[in-house]
Write an enzyme that holds these catalytic residues in place. Structure first.
Site, PDB file in Angstrom:
ATOM      1  N   THR A  93       0.820  -1.215   0.000  1.00  0.00           N
ATOM      2  CA  THR A  93       0.000   0.000   0.000  1.00  0.00           C
ATOM      3  C   THR A  93       0.850   1.260   0.000  1.00  0.00           C
ATOM      4  OG1 THR A  93      -1.794  -1.137   1.153  1.00  0.00           O
ATOM      5  CG2 THR A  93      -1.789   1.251   1.288  1.00  0.00           C
ATOM      6  N   SER A 104       1.235  -7.610  -0.744  1.00  0.00           N
ATOM      7  CA  SER A 104       1.787  -8.711   0.043  1.00  0.00           C
ATOM      8  C   SER A 104       0.854  -9.915   0.066  1.00  0.00           C
ATOM      9  CB  SER A 104       2.108  -8.255   1.462  1.00  0.00           C
ATOM     10  OG  SER A 104       0.969  -7.822   2.163  1.00  0.00           O
ATOM     11  N   THR A 126       1.062  -4.568   4.190  1.00  0.00           N
ATOM     12  CA  THR A 126       0.697  -4.900   5.572  1.00  0.00           C
ATOM     13  C   THR A 126      -0.021  -6.241   5.706  1.00  0.00           C
ATOM     14  OG1 THR A 126      -1.384  -3.666   5.373  1.00  0.00           O
ATOM     15  CG2 THR A 126       0.537  -2.485   6.242  1.00  0.00           C
TER      16      THR A 126
END
Length: 320
Positions: free
Chosen positions: A18, A59, A92
């Site tokens: 992000t 991720s 994250t």
């Protein structure tokens, strides 16, 4: 900096996430910013920065091979005498997993810090620049090298061990399942590229179909995301026996994010019964990180006894 004082060099590994994302015309956020462009957003700091463009992925899309690629790049930079600290920009959704892998595989001679963002770079509340600046500051503090891999996020500097993402929509996104320092690195250096470890969700009334599917898929290990303190039911106890019988280790974690997990319940399918069937209890690591530790152990050729020992060693106060 005073006259004659050497300016530290921090290598910044960009992997996407992000922090590197902007919204497209379709409304989707995708990683589109380079590490160099993100560093340009920082205020003046007494540090030299070396951007390294490793990958540009969310991720959630990472594989164990991708995580190994991050760890390999960290290994290279740890060996570079010109580099004083390392920052990894990461998504994250799975940040705690490669952060743990890097800690498991390397003894640190310099600080290694993961960071990222909850809000995209073009969001009115973009938190990436502040997190990045804090991570760089942490990476130039030599004292942080002895703490193991750290995650700098939302005003906190947390050890990787036991880390989990607690919220999807606030800037202060991470906590630990128990407040522990990182244990010493076991230096499990074998590559994870060809290892398969599956996570199987446990829920009331579930059967063993997903465990059996993992066995058919030649999984090298299985992590159960159990209920409560790491509990399941009698059908899963029998499935654990089948796994252990063919040499596939099973680790029991929990979908509960906080607290020490204890294999104390019986009743035919509790944590005590799973342990009697041969399952290994993960006292502190939740499913994602338990998978990484199990994969690292399997890749290193650890025996069943060594795997049990590894998960038990770090359950108390963070030291073996």
């Amino acid at each position: 900096m005073t006259a004659g004082q050497v300016i530290p060099l921090v290598a910044v590994i960009a992997t996407g996430g992000t922090i590197a994302s902007e919204r497209t015309d379709s409304g989707a956020s995708i990683p589109s910013l380079t590490g160099e462009s993100l560093l340009a957003l920082l205020p003046d700091m007494p540090v030299d920065l070396r951007p390294i463009e490793l990958m540009a992925k969310d991720s959630a899309s990472l594989t164990l091979a991708d995580m190994q690629g991050i760890s390999d790049k960290v290994r290279e930079l740890l060996g570079d005498a010109a580099v004083n600290g390392i920052v990894i920009l990461h998504g994250t959704d799975a940040m705690e997993e490669p952060a743990l892998l890097v800690h498991l595989q390397h003894g640190l001679s310099k600080p290694v810090v993961f960071t990222g963002a909850q809000f995209t770079a073009d969001h009115p509340r973009a938190d990436g620049p502040a997190n990045l600046a804090a991570a760089v500051a942490a990476a130039i503090d030599p004292a942080n090298a002895s703490r193991g891999v750290l995650v700098c996020f939302g005003g906190r500097l947390l050890p990787a061990w036991g880390l989990y993402k607690r919220s999807s929509d606030v800037a202060d996104a991470f906590r630990q399942s128990r407040r522990l320092e990182n244990p010493p690195s076991p230096r499990l250096a074998a590559a994870l590229d060809s290892v398969r470890v599956d996570v199987v969700a446990i829920y009331p009334g579930c059967d063993s179909v997903h465990v059996d599917a993992s066995l058919r898929a030649d999984a090298h290990g299985i992590v159960l995301a159990g209920l409560g303190s790491g509990n399941a039911n009698p059908r899963l106890v029998e499935a654990v026996r089948r796994c252990v019988g063919v040499g596939v280790p099973v680790v029991v974690s929990s979908r509960v994010p906080d607290g020490l997990l204890v294999s104390s319940y019986g009743g035919g399918g509790g944590g005590h019964d799973l342990a009697e069937a041969g399952a290994i209890h993960s006292s502190t690591l939740r499913p994602g990180q338990a998978r990484v530790l199990l994969a690292a152990l399997v890749a290193s050729g650890a025996s069943a006894e060594a795997i049990e020992h590894a998960f038990a060693d770090f359950a108390g106060n963070g030291t073996p």
